[in-house]
Design a protein around this motif. Structure first.
Motif, PDB file in Angstrom:
ATOM      1  N   THR A  42       0.827  -1.206   0.000  1.00 52.11           N
ATOM      2  CA  THR A  42       0.000   0.000   0.000  1.00 52.11           C
ATOM      3  C   THR A  42       0.859   1.252   0.000  1.00 52.11           C
ATOM      4  OG1 THR A  42      -1.753  -1.184   1.174  1.00 52.11           O
ATOM      5  CG2 THR A  42      -1.856   1.213   1.198  1.00 52.11           C
ATOM      6  N   VAL A  43       1.893   1.275   0.811  1.00 49.07           N
ATOM      7  CA  VAL A  43       2.809   2.417   0.860  1.00 49.07           C
ATOM      8  C   VAL A  43       3.547   2.544  -0.464  1.00 49.07           C
ATOM      9  CG1 VAL A  43       4.869   3.352   1.984  1.00 49.07           C
ATOM     10  CG2 VAL A  43       3.049   2.333   3.361  1.00 49.07           C
ATOM     11  N   PHE A  44       3.965   1.403  -1.035  1.00 49.91           N
ATOM     12  CA  PHE A  44       4.647   1.419  -2.330  1.00 49.91           C
ATOM     13  C   PHE A  44       3.738   2.025  -3.402  1.00 49.91           C
ATOM     14  CE2 PHE A  44       5.860  -0.537  -6.391  1.00 49.91           C
ATOM     15  CZ  PHE A  44       7.214  -0.223  -6.430  1.00 49.91           C
ATOM     16  N   GLU A  45       2.492   1.579  -3.426  1.00 51.14           N
ATOM     17  CA  GLU A  45       1.518   2.096  -4.395  1.00 51.14           C
ATOM     18  C   GLU A  45       1.302   3.598  -4.205  1.00 51.14           C
ATOM     19  OE1 GLU A  45      -3.197   1.537  -5.215  1.00 51.14           O
ATOM     20  OE2 GLU A  45      -2.042  -0.277  -4.756  1.00 51.14           O
ATOM     21  N   GLU A  46       1.217   4.049  -2.979  1.00 46.21           N
ATOM     22  CA  GLU A  46       1.056   5.479  -2.716  1.00 46.21           C
ATOM     23  C   GLU A  46       2.248   6.279  -3.237  1.00 46.21           C
ATOM     24  OE1 GLU A  46       0.432   5.572   1.502  1.00 46.21           O
ATOM     25  OE2 GLU A  46      -1.670   4.930   1.326  1.00 46.21           O
ATOM     26  N   LYS A  47       3.457   5.724  -3.075  1.00 45.01           N
ATOM     27  CA  LYS A  47       4.660   6.386  -3.599  1.00 45.01           C
ATOM     28  C   LYS A  47       4.632   6.442  -5.119  1.00 45.01           C
ATOM     29  CE  LYS A  47       7.823   5.193   0.163  1.00 45.01           C
ATOM     30  NZ  LYS A  47       9.018   4.386   0.518  1.00 45.01           N
ATOM     31  N   VAL A  48       4.236   5.356  -5.748  1.00 47.51           N
ATOM     32  CA  VAL A  48       4.135   5.328  -7.212  1.00 47.51           C
ATOM     33  C   VAL A  48       3.184   6.427  -7.669  1.00 47.51           C
ATOM     34  CG1 VAL A  48       3.285   4.004  -9.201  1.00 47.51           C
ATOM     35  CG2 VAL A  48       4.755   2.897  -7.503  1.00 47.51           C
ATOM     36  N   PHE A  49       2.012   6.507  -7.069  1.00 40.60           N
ATOM     37  CA  PHE A  49       1.041   7.521  -7.478  1.00 40.60           C
ATOM     38  C   PHE A  49       1.573   8.927  -7.218  1.00 40.60           C
ATOM     39  CE2 PHE A  49      -2.767  10.167  -7.179  1.00 40.60           C
ATOM     40  CZ  PHE A  49      -3.319   9.887  -8.416  1.00 40.60           C
ATOM     41  N   TYR A  50       2.233   9.123  -6.082  1.00 41.68           N
ATOM     42  CA  TYR A  50       2.817  10.426  -5.769  1.00 41.68           C
ATOM     43  C   TYR A  50       3.813  10.830  -6.849  1.00 41.68           C
ATOM     44  CZ  TYR A  50       5.701  13.976  -3.578  1.00 41.68           C
ATOM     45  OH  TYR A  50       6.407  15.130  -3.333  1.00 41.68           O
ATOM     46  N   TYR A  51       4.705   9.927  -7.233  1.00 40.96           N
ATOM     47  CA  TYR A  51       5.697  10.242  -8.268  1.00 40.96           C
ATOM     48  C   TYR A  51       5.035  10.503  -9.618  1.00 40.96           C
ATOM     49  CZ  TYR A  51       9.560   8.954  -5.166  1.00 40.96           C
ATOM     50  OH  TYR A  51      10.459   8.897  -4.138  1.00 40.96           O
ATOM     51  N   LEU A  52       4.018   9.729  -9.949  1.00 41.95           N
ATOM     52  CA  LEU A  52       3.298   9.960 -11.215  1.00 41.95           C
ATOM     53  C   LEU A  52       2.732  11.376 -11.264  1.00 41.95           C
ATOM     54  CD1 LEU A  52       1.422   6.563 -11.570  1.00 41.95           C
ATOM     55  CD2 LEU A  52       3.187   7.430 -13.136  1.00 41.95           C
ATOM     56  N   GLU A  53       2.180  11.832 -10.152  1.00 41.65           N
ATOM     57  CA  GLU A  53       1.621  13.181 -10.084  1.00 41.65           C
ATOM     58  C   GLU A  53       2.728  14.238 -10.081  1.00 41.65           C
ATOM     59  OE1 GLU A  53      -1.872  14.361  -9.681  1.00 41.65           O
ATOM     60  OE2 GLU A  53      -1.907  12.481 -10.801  1.00 41.65           O
ATOM     61  N   GLU A  54       3.748  14.027  -9.258  1.00 39.99           N
ATOM     62  CA  GLU A  54       4.833  14.990  -9.100  1.00 39.99           C
ATOM     63  C   GLU A  54       5.628  15.178 -10.399  1.00 39.99           C
ATOM     64  OE1 GLU A  54       8.260  15.417  -5.845  1.00 39.99           O
ATOM     65  OE2 GLU A  54       8.616  13.746  -7.240  1.00 39.99           O
ATOM     66  N   MET A  55       5.817  14.121 -11.147  1.00 43.48           N
ATOM     67  CA  MET A  55       6.664  14.165 -12.341  1.00 43.48           C
ATOM     68  C   MET A  55       5.946  14.683 -13.578  1.00 43.48           C
ATOM     69  SD  MET A  55       8.632  10.554 -11.801  1.00 43.48           S
ATOM     70  CE  MET A  55       9.654  10.752 -13.259  1.00 43.48           C
ATOM     71  N   ASP A  56       4.636  14.759 -13.542  1.00 40.69           N
ATOM     72  CA  ASP A  56       3.876  15.211 -14.711  1.00 40.69           C
ATOM     73  C   ASP A  56       3.975  16.726 -14.841  1.00 40.69           C
ATOM     74  OD1 ASP A  56       2.182  15.631 -16.837  1.00 40.69           O
ATOM     75  OD2 ASP A  56       0.575  14.372 -16.020  1.00 40.69           O
ATOM     76  N   GLN A  57       4.795  17.155 -15.795  1.00 35.21           N
ATOM     77  CA  GLN A  57       5.004  18.586 -16.043  1.00 35.21           C
ATOM     78  C   GLN A  57       4.109  19.091 -17.172  1.00 35.21           C
ATOM     79  OE1 GLN A  57       9.234  18.864 -16.830  1.00 35.21           O
ATOM     80  NE2 GLN A  57       9.771  18.353 -14.734  1.00 35.21           N
ATOM     81  N   GLY A  58       3.104  18.291 -17.510  1.00 38.44           N
ATOM     82  CA  GLY A  58       2.173  18.685 -18.557  1.00 38.44           C
ATOM     83  C   GLY A  58       2.233  17.803 -19.789  1.00 38.44           C
ATOM     84  N   ASP A  59       3.330  17.050 -19.939  1.00 35.60           N
ATOM     85  CA  ASP A  59       3.483  16.163 -21.098  1.00 35.60           C
ATOM     86  C   ASP A  59       3.226  14.701 -20.757  1.00 35.60           C
ATOM     87  OD1 ASP A  59       4.232  18.240 -22.881  1.00 35.60           O
ATOM     88  OD2 ASP A  59       6.244  18.225 -22.019  1.00 35.60           O
ATOM     89  N   GLY A  60       2.945  14.424 -19.493  1.00 34.24           N
ATOM     90  CA  GLY A  60       2.664  13.059 -19.074  1.00 34.24           C
ATOM     91  C   GLY A  60       3.882  12.356 -18.505  1.00 34.24           C
ATOM     92  N   ASP A 107       4.738  12.482 -28.236  1.00 36.98           N
ATOM     93  CA  ASP A 107       3.827  12.490 -27.091  1.00 36.98           C
ATOM     94  C   ASP A 107       4.026  11.210 -26.282  1.00 36.98           C
ATOM     95  OD1 ASP A 107       1.814  10.373 -27.664  1.00 36.98           O
ATOM     96  OD2 ASP A 107       1.215  11.661 -29.316  1.00 36.98           O
ATOM     97  N   VAL A 108       3.497  11.194 -25.093  1.00 41.18           N
ATOM     98  CA  VAL A 108       3.764  10.115 -24.149  1.00 41.18           C
ATOM     99  C   VAL A 108       3.281   8.757 -24.659  1.00 41.18           C
ATOM    100  CG1 VAL A 108       1.654  10.410 -22.755  1.00 41.18           C
ATOM    101  CG2 VAL A 108       3.767   9.543 -21.686  1.00 41.18           C
ATOM    102  N   TRP A 109       2.174   8.710 -25.383  1.00 41.96           N
ATOM    103  CA  TRP A 109       1.640   7.435 -25.873  1.00 41.96           C
ATOM    104  C   TRP A 109       2.477   6.897 -27.033  1.00 41.96           C
ATOM    105  CZ3 TRP A 109      -1.596   4.970 -22.833  1.00 41.96           C
ATOM    106  CH2 TRP A 109      -2.263   5.719 -21.863  1.00 41.96           C
ATOM    107  N   GLU A 110       2.921   7.787 -27.899  1.00 39.11           N
ATOM    108  CA  GLU A 110       3.797   7.384 -29.003  1.00 39.11           C
ATOM    109  C   GLU A 110       5.144   6.926 -28.449  1.00 39.11           C
ATOM    110  OE1 GLU A 110       5.849   9.534 -32.815  1.00 39.11           O
ATOM    111  OE2 GLU A 110       3.757  10.057 -32.373  1.00 39.11           O
TER     112      GLU A 110
END
Length: 143
Positions: A42-60, A107-110
């Motif tokens: 659970t803590v690991f998952e929370e860290k993953v989500f935190y980093y996903l949010e923190e690292m998104d500078q608008g390009d994904g 883009d992030v998907w490509e």
């Protein structure tokens, strides 16, 4: 700039990043997170989500994981319920090289598809390459 988050067991992801740095130098907005013995999922998952949010500078952010069904990939999968991002499983050095070298011009998907293709293409039998080289050397010696 597209963020790159590598989630693996132990320090595998950091090892791949260290190897990539030898070739390309240091890169911004790249993080690794390793799941170690005794870590709570659970803590690991929370860290993953935190980093996903923190690292998104608008390009994904693109996620990369070690293998399907492991806790890191399961954590990424659960994070996908809250955030739409691409994630590729089976991280290897060709995949990470593709990500760091080409994230500024797509883009992030490509980028995710390019990383998947690079990862697959990077798996080669060196014995087959050596055999082909020997055959080519023999053919050129015939002239």
């Amino acid at each position: 700039m597209i963020g790159i988050l590598i989630a693996t067991h132990a320090d595998f992801g950091q090892g791949v990043i260290n190897a990539v740095k030898l070739i390309t130098g240091t890169h911004e907005n790249v993080k690794t997170i390793g799941l170690n013995h005794g870590d709570g999922i659970t803590v690991f998952e929370e860290k993953v989500f935190y980093y996903l949010e923190e690292m998104d500078q608008g390009d994904g952010v693109i996620g990369l994981c070690d293998f399907l069904g492991g806790s890191p990939s399961n954590a990424m999968l659960r994070c996908m319920k809250m955030k739409n991002f691409p994630c590729i499983v089976g991280v290897n050095m060709p995949m990470v090289l593709e990500a760091v070298m080409n994230r500024g011009n797509t883009d992030v998907w490509e980028l995710a598809e390019k990383c998947r293709t690079a990862g697959i293409s990077g798996i080669v039998s060196l014995n087959a390459v050596a055999q082909k080289m020997m055959v080519e050397e023999e053919s050129s010696a015939d002239f």
